[in-house]
Design an enzyme around this catalytic site. Structure first.
Site, PDB file in Angstrom:
ATOM      1  N   HIS A  19       8.176   7.145   1.399  1.00 39.84           N
ATOM      2  CA  HIS A  19       7.376   7.716   2.503  1.00 39.84           C
ATOM      3  C   HIS A  19       7.210   6.699   3.634  1.00 39.84           C
ATOM      4  CE1 HIS A  19       3.759  10.522   3.551  1.00 39.84           C
ATOM      5  NE2 HIS A  19       4.214   9.927   4.658  1.00 39.84           N
ATOM      6  N   HIS A  21       7.662   6.268   8.099  1.00 37.91           N
ATOM      7  CA  HIS A  21       7.910   6.909   9.387  1.00 37.91           C
ATOM      8  C   HIS A  21       8.615   5.908  10.288  1.00 37.91           C
ATOM      9  CE1 HIS A  21       5.240  10.365   8.499  1.00 37.91           C
ATOM     10  NE2 HIS A  21       4.551   9.463   7.814  1.00 37.91           N
ATOM     11  N   ARG A  71      10.620   5.783  13.802  1.00 37.02           N
ATOM     12  CA  ARG A  71      10.418   6.728  14.909  1.00 37.02           C
ATOM     13  C   ARG A  71      11.693   7.099  15.648  1.00 37.02           C
ATOM     14  NH1 ARG A  71       5.581   8.553  13.135  1.00 37.02           N
ATOM     15  NH2 ARG A  71       3.913   7.012  13.285  1.00 37.02           N
ATOM     16  N   ASP A  88       5.768  16.466   6.999  1.00 37.60           N
ATOM     17  CA  ASP A  88       4.721  15.438   7.006  1.00 37.60           C
ATOM     18  C   ASP A  88       4.333  14.971   8.406  1.00 37.60           C
ATOM     19  OD1 ASP A  88       2.926  13.720   5.437  1.00 37.60           O
ATOM     20  OD2 ASP A  88       3.999  12.142   6.472  1.00 37.60           O
ATOM     21  N   ASP A 141       3.575   5.034   3.435  1.00 36.60           N
ATOM     22  CA  ASP A 141       3.252   5.862   4.601  1.00 36.60           C
ATOM     23  C   ASP A 141       3.265   4.996   5.874  1.00 36.60           C
ATOM     24  OD1 ASP A 141       2.533   7.973   6.221  1.00 36.60           O
ATOM     25  OD2 ASP A 141       0.450   8.056   5.549  1.00 36.60           O
ATOM     26  N   GLY A 190      -2.527   6.392  11.679  1.00 31.34           N
ATOM     27  CA  GLY A 190      -1.369   5.744  11.055  1.00 31.34           C
ATOM     28  C   GLY A 190      -1.469   4.234  11.064  1.00 31.34           C
TER      29      GLY A 190
HETATM   30  C1  NCD Z   1       1.611   9.521  10.071  1.00 31.56           C
HETATM   31  C2  NCD Z   1       2.372   9.269  11.366  1.00 31.56           C
HETATM   32  O1  NCD Z   1       1.852   8.592  12.237  1.00 31.56           O
HETATM   33  O2  NCD Z   1       3.526   9.725  11.473  1.00 31.56           O
HETATM   34  N1  NCD Z   1       0.237   9.145  10.255  1.00 31.56           N
HETATM   35  C3  NCD Z   1      -0.684   8.914   9.302  1.00 31.56           C
HETATM   36  O3  NCD Z   1      -1.837   8.644   9.631  1.00 31.56           O
HETATM   37  N2  NCD Z   1      -0.389   8.930   8.031  1.00 31.56           N
HETATM   38  C4  NCD Z   1       1.779  10.926   9.667  1.00 31.56           C
HETATM   39  C5  NCD Z   1       1.427  11.217   8.242  1.00 31.56           C
HETATM   40  O4  NCD Z   1       1.994  10.659   7.290  1.00 31.56           O
HETATM   41  O5  NCD Z   1       0.572  12.050   8.035  1.00 31.56           O
HETATM   42 ZN    ZN Z   2       1.279  12.557   5.890  1.00 29.16          ZN
END
Ligand code: NCD
Ligand code: ZN
Length: 431
Positions: free
Chosen positions: A67, A69, A71, A158, A311, A330
């Protein structure tokens, strides 16, 4: 951090190898040649070998984070696949799964192919997760089967929850044909309202709008019921509340194919940490109470929470410099992951080292259907060398992400990844 490419023979000498497949340790040397494991056993040094003394070090599978992110495409100013890969290496990771909430989202076979092509040249394996709905709009399903063929390893919207129960049911039904997990960001947006932190004593004290734990647990409950009904593989991401842990535990007891993850930040912090209004602790789902945190620790201990996932969610300094109300949700967590988890679970909560290693290696790999038997001669090297005796303070200098929204800066950790081997990539992580 020093990242080099080398086909030379590399000898990891005298380490303690932890094999999460067997759940066993062995004291052997590992010889790597052309990015592959040549020998696991006693190896006699020759002067053509690059030798690393691994005495007192643990060597195991490179970490896998299902998991993150990154960008790209769209917000490479926050993180690109290339900078995300550097952050992953700095945390001891060799393999990650990237969420589809990019701009545009990863909602077509072409967008999946774009990630697959780009990651080929990068020093970390990056697997794209495809969106469940077009534009992550929550209504129209994507071409999941063709996306899977291009390399999507799971499906998720997500960043946004799948609010529509029928869409979630369909996604789970389709996923059974492909045998892949569906991952839903469980937060009921109407219950969450404009909440920016956990609803409770602390939100009242800080005068910030609260997001109640039931905004998560009601949707987790719905998802668990739907997974049971459809016999699909549901993976619950970033579990934050005691109530959700209980629901997952109960559903697992019925034999449903449900897995769950917890983040290092939900294991490490509780909501009292927000008293300085640090926007780097603004995250979805929110950091909750100490009781919730302890329930998450219990969840790891008894296996209700299968794996640890960061995350990792990069945002710009400008955005995070806003007020707590306006800053985006995030935080980044790849680089600090092992230190935070070792400290909060092994050092402070009596969880075994093996259990957290499993939760960062074999468990996430099993959930995603990746190869798990890595400590074998002939396999491509995917290894991390850990110094678990090391006490250190996590500093900005340990961050390799393009963003800096990390609440762990200044925290005292025990346990540190020291070196990563991923094929022919050799990484010496900063001290
Ligand atoms: C995540 C993001 O910024 O993409 N942010 C977060 O607070 N976790 C999105 C997500 O995983 O929900
Ligand atoms: Zn999430």
């Amino acid at each position: 951090m020093k990242v080099t490419q080398s086909n030379k023979s590399l000898l990891l000498k005298g380490g303690k190898i932890y094999d999460p497949v067997k759940g066993q340790y062995r004291n052997e040397d590992i010889l790597i040649e052309n990015g592959k494991i040549k020998t696991i056993g006693k190896v006699t040094e020759t002067n053509t070998m690059d030798v690393r003394d691994c005495t007192d070090k643990i060597i195991t599978h490179g970490f896998c984070d299902i998991h993150v992110h990154f960008r790209e495409p769209g917000r490479e100013d926050k993180e690109s696949l290339a900078t995300g890969a550097q952050a992953a290496l700095a945390g001891g990771f060799t393999r990650v799964c990237a969420m589809p909430n990019t701009n545009p989202p990863l909602d077509t076979p072409e967008s999946i192919r774009f990630i697959m092509e780009k990651q080929k040249d990068l020093p970390v394996h990056i697997h794209p997760i495809g969106a469940v709905t077009k534009q992550q709009g929550g209504k129209e399903m994507t071409e999941m089967a063709s996306m899977k063929e291009e390399g999507a390893v799971a499906f998720s919207d997500d960043g946004l929850p799948i609010a529509d129960g029928q869409v979630m049911r369909l996604a789970l039904e389709y996923s059974t044909m492909m045998n892949v997990p569906v991952i839903n960001h469980a937060e009921d947006l109407s219950l969450r309202g404009d909440g920016v932190m956990n609803e409770g004593k602390m939100s009242t004290r800080l005068g910030l709008p609260g997001n109640p734990d039931i905004s998560e647990s009601v949707m987790v409950h719905r998802d668990l019921e739907l997974a049971k009904l459809t016999e699909a593989i549901l993976h619950v991401p970033h579990v934050s509340s005691a109530k959700s842990v209980q629901l997952i535990r109960a559903m697992k007891a019925t034999g449903a194919k449900v897995t769950a993850e917890v983040t290092p930040h939900h294991l490490y912090f509780n909501d009292t940490a927000l008293e300085n209004y640090d926007t780097n602790l603004k995250v979805a789902p929110p950091i909750r109470t100490e009781e919730d945190r302890l329930a998450l620790v219990e969840g790891v201990k008894d296996g209700t929470l299968d794996c640890i996932a960061t995350d990792h969610a990069p945002h710009t300094i400008e955005e995070k410099e806003g007020t707590f109300d306006t800053a985006p949700f995030g935080l980044i967590g790849l680089e600090s992951s092992f230190g935070a988890v070792y400290t909060s679970l092994v050092k402070n909560a009596g969880v075994s080292l093996e259990q957290i290693l499993d939760a960062m290696t074999i468990k996430p790999r099993q959930i995603m259907g990746f190869d798990t038997d890595l400590l074998m001669e002939g396999k491509e090297a995917e290894l991390v060398v850990l110094d678990i005796k090391r006490e250190w303070v996590f500093e900005k200098t340990h961050i390799y992400s393009r963003s800096a929204n990390c609440p762990f800066v200044g925290e005292a950790f025990a346990g540190k990844p020291e070196m990563v081997l991923n094929g022919t990539t050799i990484v010496e992580i900063s001290k």
